[in-house]
Scaffold this active site. Structure first.
Site, PDB file in Angstrom:
ATOM      1  N   TYR A 154      85.241  16.832  81.721  1.00  0.00           N
ATOM      2  CA  TYR A 154      85.097  16.572  80.291  1.00  0.00           C
ATOM      3  C   TYR A 154      84.856  17.889  79.571  1.00  0.00           C
ATOM      4  O   TYR A 154      84.027  18.685  80.003  1.00  0.00           O
ATOM      5  CB  TYR A 154      83.920  15.615  80.052  1.00  0.00           C
ATOM      6  CG  TYR A 154      83.692  15.268  78.597  1.00  0.00           C
ATOM      7  CD1 TYR A 154      84.668  14.598  77.863  1.00  0.00           C
ATOM      8  CD2 TYR A 154      82.496  15.597  77.962  1.00  0.00           C
ATOM      9  CE1 TYR A 154      84.456  14.264  76.530  1.00  0.00           C
ATOM     10  CE2 TYR A 154      82.273  15.268  76.627  1.00  0.00           C
ATOM     11  CZ  TYR A 154      83.258  14.604  75.916  1.00  0.00           C
ATOM     12  OH  TYR A 154      83.039  14.276  74.602  1.00  0.00           O
ATOM     13  N   ASP A 242      83.845  25.839  81.971  1.00  0.00           N
ATOM     14  CA  ASP A 242      83.042  25.039  81.056  1.00  0.00           C
ATOM     15  C   ASP A 242      81.708  24.776  81.727  1.00  0.00           C
ATOM     16  O   ASP A 242      81.583  23.919  82.597  1.00  0.00           O
ATOM     17  CB  ASP A 242      83.763  23.729  80.713  1.00  0.00           C
ATOM     18  CG  ASP A 242      82.971  22.896  79.705  1.00  0.00           C
ATOM     19  OD1 ASP A 242      81.761  23.176  79.520  1.00  0.00           O
ATOM     20  OD2 ASP A 242      83.543  21.968  79.119  1.00  0.00           O
ATOM     21  N   LYS A 270      74.254  22.148  75.790  1.00  0.00           N
ATOM     22  CA  LYS A 270      73.125  21.407  76.361  1.00  0.00           C
ATOM     23  C   LYS A 270      71.865  22.270  76.539  1.00  0.00           C
ATOM     24  O   LYS A 270      71.153  22.470  75.565  1.00  0.00           O
ATOM     25  CB  LYS A 270      73.576  20.675  77.614  1.00  0.00           C
ATOM     26  CG  LYS A 270      74.694  19.666  77.243  1.00  0.00           C
ATOM     27  CD  LYS A 270      75.061  18.648  78.290  1.00  0.00           C
ATOM     28  CE  LYS A 270      75.971  17.586  77.686  1.00  0.00           C
ATOM     29  NZ  LYS A 270      77.353  17.608  78.093  1.00  0.00           N
TER      30      LYS A 270
HETATM   31  C1  LIG Z   1      78.668  17.506  77.218  1.00  0.00           C
HETATM   32  C2  LIG Z   1      79.841  18.335  77.585  1.00  0.00           C
HETATM   33  C3  LIG Z   1      80.732  18.841  76.622  1.00  0.00           C
HETATM   34  C4  LIG Z   1      80.674  18.440  75.180  1.00  0.00           C
HETATM   35  O1  LIG Z   1      79.506  18.840  74.554  1.00  0.00           O
HETATM   36  P1  LIG Z   1      79.040  18.086  73.210  1.00  0.00           P
HETATM   37  O2  LIG Z   1      77.895  18.900  72.735  1.00  0.00           O
HETATM   38  O3  LIG Z   1      78.684  16.698  73.609  1.00  0.00           O
HETATM   39  O4  LIG Z   1      80.206  18.115  72.274  1.00  0.00           O
HETATM   40  C5  LIG Z   1      81.710  19.722  77.021  1.00  0.00           C
HETATM   41  N1  LIG Z   1      81.837  20.072  78.319  1.00  0.00           N
HETATM   42  C6  LIG Z   1      81.014  19.595  79.266  1.00  0.00           C
HETATM   43  C7  LIG Z   1      81.189  20.052  80.678  1.00  0.00           C
HETATM   44  C8  LIG Z   1      80.011  18.689  78.937  1.00  0.00           C
HETATM   45  O5  LIG Z   1      79.238  18.173  79.896  1.00  0.00           O
END
Ligand SMILES: *Cc1c(COP(=O)(O)O)cnc(C)c1O
Length: 436
Positions: A154, A242, A270
């Site tokens: 994601y 990411d 996060k």
């Molecule tokens: C949570 C997440 C995102 C998106 O972040 P948001 O602040 O929710 O837009 C992108 N990449 C990874 C790996 C994530 O876990």
């Protein structure tokens, strides 16, 4: 008697249910992020009144041991006094200016010092924005359009990156999202995780979660990330890690510090926002300097680098030393061993993968190494009753079989032991349900 049993089985108490009904009238599905809905586990969500450390209290006065921790944003646990103090001090000076602040500089320094090869960062307000911008940057820097991503990873909900999305899209069983034009995803190639795809000279970048944590936990197999690095180098494509979940969670240098492979660009989020809306893209200076105002790649944000968020992020990063990660890894190890043993004893097939401070549970009789494996495990349908049985025992897991458990530094040994005891009983209940 029946009433009592039903009450203890309900995922939401009466006040939560009332609020949810009200929410559904004015907010689609009653939630502001679909991962908060209980569709895949049944019932409706508990509404949170307050939180402290490892625990939430819902609006019905129920105390829940929390393994969501705002999807990993709260690594110190909820409402850590130092973080609250930093936010309060910052707020007293004004909450946003739309002009640069020292906090941005200090947080950027903390990140670039911790992550080798990451020379510069640009702060944004969400991981979605970070990933969206990093793709734009990679396309501009290479003059190419194609993006390779992996099924079950994601990277937020921007159009080009929703294909094969993991997390919420997987939970809802959506192949992709409606409303995304074919043209927006026609340059996105989705490959299976843990297999090095063919990368040719039409590819701008490969974006990957170096340790996948949005399809449950799937660690990279030996050679996967190394193979991606080599394939990108051969084709002149950029490699993007990411690290929105893994950054500052698996160690100060994130997954990058553990896997021995260095990308060209990063996404963070996060943990670095200390529980406030903050994320970042980062990378080599030559690439990052292509961003406006010094380069041609436009990106902007009214609340980017918000002073409350940078203060919270700094207060958190200050506390994340080697001892903190050892402590967290110890808690996670204890939890993982306990869960595997407790659930295994019930006769249910279970896999509990661990990667340092990350852990998840698959009801699977085979190790999971990609999205298909995660989906096969989810399709067994055991997570939903397990989730409800855990919640009835006061343990709040994320309401989806595709999410990991977020352990914080506030989770005590006693909390972990409580969780394992709850899991043992919950697993027996689930196994009995199968038999009847
Ligand atoms: C949570 C997440 C995102 C998106 O972040 P948001 O602040 O929710 O837009 C992108 N990449 C990874 C790996 C994530 O876990």
């Amino acid at each position: 008697m029946a009433d009592l049993a039903t009450a203890s089985r309900a995922t939401a108490g009466p006040r939560s249910s009332e609020l949810f009904a009200e929410a559904c009238r004015v907010i689609p599905g009653g939630v502001d992020s679909p991962v908060r809905a209980f569709g895949s586990v049944g019932g409706s969500p508990y509404f949170v009144a307050s939180a402290k450390g490892a625990y939430l209290e819902d609006v019905d006065g129920r105390r829940l041991l929390d393994y969501v921790q705002s999807w990993g944003a709260s690594i110190l646990g909820h409402a850590h006094p130092a973080v609250l103090e930093a936010i309060a001090k910052a707020a007293a000076r004004g909450t946003t200016y739309g002009a640069p602040t020292e906090g941005e500089v200090r947080l950027a320094e903390a990140i670039t010092e911790a992550v080798p090869g990451c020379d510069q960062v640009r702060f944004v307000s969400s991981g979605t924005e970070a990933a969206m911008t990093v793709i734009r940057l990679a396309r501009a820097a290479t003059g190419r359009d194609r993006v390779v991503k992996f099924a079950g990873c994601y990277h937020g909900h921007s159009d080009a990156l929703l294909a094969g999305g993991g997390s919420g899209v997987a939970t809802l069983g959506l192949p992709d999202s409606a409303g995304v034009p074919q043209s927006a995803v026609s340059a996105t190639l989705v490959a299976p995780y843990n297999e090095v795809p063919e990368i040719d000279e039409s590819v701008a970048c490969v974006i990957v979660e170096p340790v996948a944590a949005n399809m449950g936990l799937v660690a990279p197999v030996e050679g996967f990330l190394e193979g991606l690095r080599a394939a990108c180098d051969r084709a002149g494509a950029l490699l993007i890690f990411d690290e929105v979940i893994t950054g500052f969670r698996v160690g100060r240098a994130g997954a990058t510090g553990l896997v021995g492979v260095q990308p060209d660009l990063w996404c963070f989020g996060k943990v670095i926002g200390g529980g406030l809306p903050l994320a970042a893209l980062g990378g080599r200076r030559d690439l990052m300097s292509q961003l406006a105002p010094i380069g041609p790649v436009y990106q902007a944000g009214t609340l980017s680098g918000n002073p409350l968020a940078t203060a919270a992020g700094l207060a958190v990063l200050e506390r994340l030393d080697q001892g903190a990660y050892l402590e967290l890894a110890e808690s996670v190890g204890l939890l993982a061993r306990g869960l595997a043993e407790a659930i295994g004893r019930s006769g249910l097939a279970v896999e509990v993968p661990v990667f340092g401070t990350l852990v998840s549970v698959f009801f699977s009789d085979e190790p999971v190494r990609d999205y298909n494996g995660a989906a096969r495990a989810a399709q067994r349908g055991l997570f939903a009753p397990f989730f409800r049985a855990m919640l009835a025992r006061g343990v709040a897991l994320a309401p989806s079989p595709y999410e990991i458990a977020f352990v914080s530094l506030a989770h005590s040994r006693e909390d972990i032991e409580r969780t394992v005891e709850a899991a043992a009983a919950a697993a027996v209940e689930v196994a009995q349900g199968l038999g009847s």
